[in-house]
Design an enzyme around this catalytic site. Sequence first.
Site, PDB file in Angstrom:
ATOM      1  CE  LYS A 170      11.094   8.622 -23.573  1.00 49.54           C
ATOM      2  NZ  LYS A 170      12.495   8.193 -23.705  1.00 49.54           N
ATOM      3  CE  LYS A 238       6.972   4.719 -17.601  1.00 48.59           C
ATOM      4  NZ  LYS A 238       7.317   5.879 -17.176  1.00 48.59           N
TER       5      LYS A 238
END
Lengths: 291, 291, 291, 291
Positions: A170, A238
């Site tokens: 991911k 992030k």
Amino acid sequence: MEVGFLGLGIMGKAMSMNLLKNGFKVTVWNRTLSKCNELVAHGASIGKTPAEVINKCTITIAMLSDPAAALSVVLDKDGVLEQICGGKGYIDMSTVDPETSCKINEAITSKGGRFFEAPVSGSKQPAETGQLVILAAGDKALYEAAIPAFDILGKKSFFLGQVGNGAKMKLVVNMIMGSMMNAFSEGLTLADRSGLNPHDLLDVLDLGAIANPMFKGKGPAMLQNNYSPAFPLKHQQKDKRLALALGDENSVPMPVAAASNEAFKKARSMGLGDMDFSAVFETLKVLKHSS
Amino acid sequence: MEVGFLGLGIMGKAMSMNLLKNGFKVTVWNRTLSKCNELVAHGASIGKTPAEVINKCTITIAMLSDPAAALSVVLDKDGVLEQICGGKGYIDMSTVDPETSCKINEAITSKGGRFFEAPVSGSKQPAETGQLVILAAGDKALYEAAIPAFDILGKKSFFLGQVGNGAKMKLVVNMIMGSMMNAFSEGLTLADRSGLNPHDLLDVLDLGAIANPMFKGKGPAMLQNNYSPAFPLKHQQKDKRLALALGDENSVPMPVAAASNEAFKKARSMGLGDMDFSAVFETLKVLKHSS
Amino acid sequence: MEVGFLGLGIMGKAMSMNLLKNGFKVTVWNRTLSKCNELVAHGASIGKTPAEVINKCTITIAMLSDPAAALSVVLDKDGVLEQICGGKGYIDMSTVDPETSCKINEAITSKGGRFFEAPVSGSKQPAETGQLVILAAGDKALYEAAIPAFDILGKKSFFLGQVGNGAKMKLVVNMIMGSMMNAFSEGLTLADRSGLNPHDLLDVLDLGAIANPMFKGKGPAMLQNNYSPAFPLKHQQKDKRLALALGDENSVPMPVAAASNEAFKKARSMGLGDMDFSAVFETLKVLKHSS
Amino acid sequence: MEVGFLGLGIMGKAMSMNLLKNGFKVTVWNRTLSKCNELVAHGASIGKTPAEVINKCTITIAMLSDPAAALSVVLDKDGVLEQICGGKGYIDMSTVDPETSCKINEAITSKGGRFFEAPVSGSKQPAETGQLVILAAGDKALYEAAIPAFDILGKKSFFLGQVGNGAKMKLVVNMIMGSMMNAFSEGLTLADRSGLNPHDLLDVLDLGAIANPMFKGKGPAMLQNNYSPAFPLKHQQKDKRLALALGDENSVPMPVAAASNEAFKKARSMGLGDMDFSAVFETLKVLKHSS
């Protein structure tokens, strides 16, 4: 089939709603409980704490905003860990760093519970239409038990091996996506500033080797300064930070991702963290200085 | 319809062949004349110099490797300028900087000739299949006269206004494409080095919001270290340099393009300039130092 | 005055030797105890564990290689924490991240001990000649008690407030230093590759507004590919990573530091981590690709 | 000794004043002639055109703002070229790209004149105090004839060989200087934003291995948002662009210089081009976005 669902942000709400609409019994929990109301109106039950949801359901799915939230839901008072036990399974679909995922795995399995991580590729719209791509890694038996739910949530799921690999995949995908958004933003800005029509650029791009749904979907909105959040910029930043940390561990230099990360940090410093990550486009515009 | 065609590199050869196969009479010229043989075998005539081609044809198309070649074919002895005149048109489909294109325009029009630039988006394969995207700018009447040829060479053509705008649009597209290639290369490297299967990454990417023909087409070859040139790396780096120069003129900061450019320069310094631009992937691999 | 000293790497050995030579009684410990021999020959005592050193000395100084080592010396079996108590002081002069420093502070003070951090600016040579710059932050009374030792170890000490500020100041200084090393390396490479004598560049730099001891000291060695480690490259990269993380927390975009960090990661991937950080120069040289 | 002096900007004015004060007869010219008044008040003569100055003086020095100005003063109507001839020498001390310097050299020598380039390291203050570092390259006999003037203008002069080498050396030095300014600005910003006192950072830096006159001289002013121009930002960015172009020609990847260049472009886009190049500090501050 009955499932628990922890976390009703943009993604979690759409996903739990899809499960409800497709005949699942769903028990939901959210830190701000009022966010559960819409789901209750569609037939969901409420658990007042994560522990209560785990207690009630054999399989519980979590979709939380960041690693801190993912850990806190498991480890805090009234958390998952208080009720998880042999025969129960916990699936974390949040995007977290591999290390966090491994910590959660250890905590769950130390109590006899089963665990796998299953972060997704795709944001608001694919969540709503059940078109997510699911990146599962961990307990394979639990994965197989969860397939009926994944058939509703996603168009395709991958099983990638040990816990951590879903998180890593991911991060890699989001890192590429973020850098592409910078490349796209720079191109739109350069077109505009050098006398071309940026709408022509969108048309040309859409006919070529780099045509992709993201450019087609977000381009027209960006040209109208519309950054309604599908994937918030602060989450993209992030993920980029975590991908760079993963590269650091493995001695992989990634100069373009690093430059991209700084642009997203610049955008955060401009107060754009809660907008869509396409708002990184704003960092390229002409600004007045402050002094 | 009869056209001249100057320059039989990877692109020019495929394009002129398409014209021949679709019934055009084509007179070809190439600096190394032996490269004309295959086209002659399919029915082309040869011009011994650019001037001879211009003399013979009402409309001549050029497809050359870089700005220096594009200028030299026009301005040198036996060049285009010696025969161009009222009633004749010259179309330069090379990728050149806007300034070069403007110089050629001035030279041609000063002799009464008509000119437009028409760089293309797409490399070897789209050239062969007549699926280029054509970015025309300059003399609109000549553009309209050339449409029958463009219908064969490309799937779509844009008319973008004044001379220079085609060149600029092309630079913007290639700049985005190059940065995307870096993002893709960094992702493949990070996946591999952190224990994922990079082929899984290709599958995941192809299902998501950033799926695009370039990743799908080049990814498997890159994982086999196959960089057979469709678009040579040195040309990608040249375009990136020109795009950055355009940004410099217009005070557009482009940090990701700049980082990308340095990676392509690194690749050039490693001797990869003549390979496909996807060979920038090599810059991320573990190398021994020299001392 | 009697002090304990934990950690006898390049820095710690030079520092504890200075204390010995200036009349301090020093009890030393090092993970590989044989490294203590040279100091014992100059009059030092040995502690077999960190705990034994703390037990024996009122004030103990530590100089360890990284945050993991700094934590482990305190928290592991036979570590500092087993013997620290009211009336004893612990000074960590290692370069660690602010978070690690705060963890150590909490551990020490929870047992009644006093603590401050005191990372230094300066590497091997200043350590040997007692010319370090000391960046202290934490317990001020303990700081004042340590001044006689600091007068020997350094030419100047700063007291910067709460624990963490010394670590932060050190990271900022090292971040600037690392980026300057990249700028210097790029300049030397560009000079050489464009036909200038890089030794002339050293002379010109030394006469101008950016003349500094690092360029003057390391330049000639770099031009001979001599990277004998004063400050190992892997530690510079670690500091840069930590500085970028600090910037991330505070939304400070730092594009030049980010590009610099990637160059140091590239150097690490080339196996240069244990050489001096000036070996980042090697990343700019012409390398053959691997495939 | 009698010399001509073309160009009375910040640098040229200080330099010609030094020559006057040290007993040289100086004939000055400036595009805006009123700028000559102060020098005339100190005893200078005026030439109404560059040609007139050349006609009057055996040796003429030029100090102009950019390559375009340097070329125009030589090649335009009433320019240097109209009067240069055997027995006359022309010294260009402007910072220009190597290519421009070579063009000027060809023009001057084709008329029988002698030429060398002599860009300087150092800005306003060293120009005023006669402490420039002079980077000469070209006609060595003319260089030797000019030494009495250089003894007044600078503290040291280098003779670097063929025309172009002075320009290249200057670009390399300024490239390093610009990247150092970014590193310094990032450090000051990070210190401030993470709770340190940036004035403490200035003190710490000044005691360490990277202490240098630029940090010491510009730091305090930068912390007061004072960017009074010694070396205008737009000229620093121009030099960085030219250095990157030189690297491009020689396949030298320079990722830190490239990131630095984008920061200076960002500053230009914020309208800071005419301020001191230390104003790049402003690009790191928190800004509101425009939409």
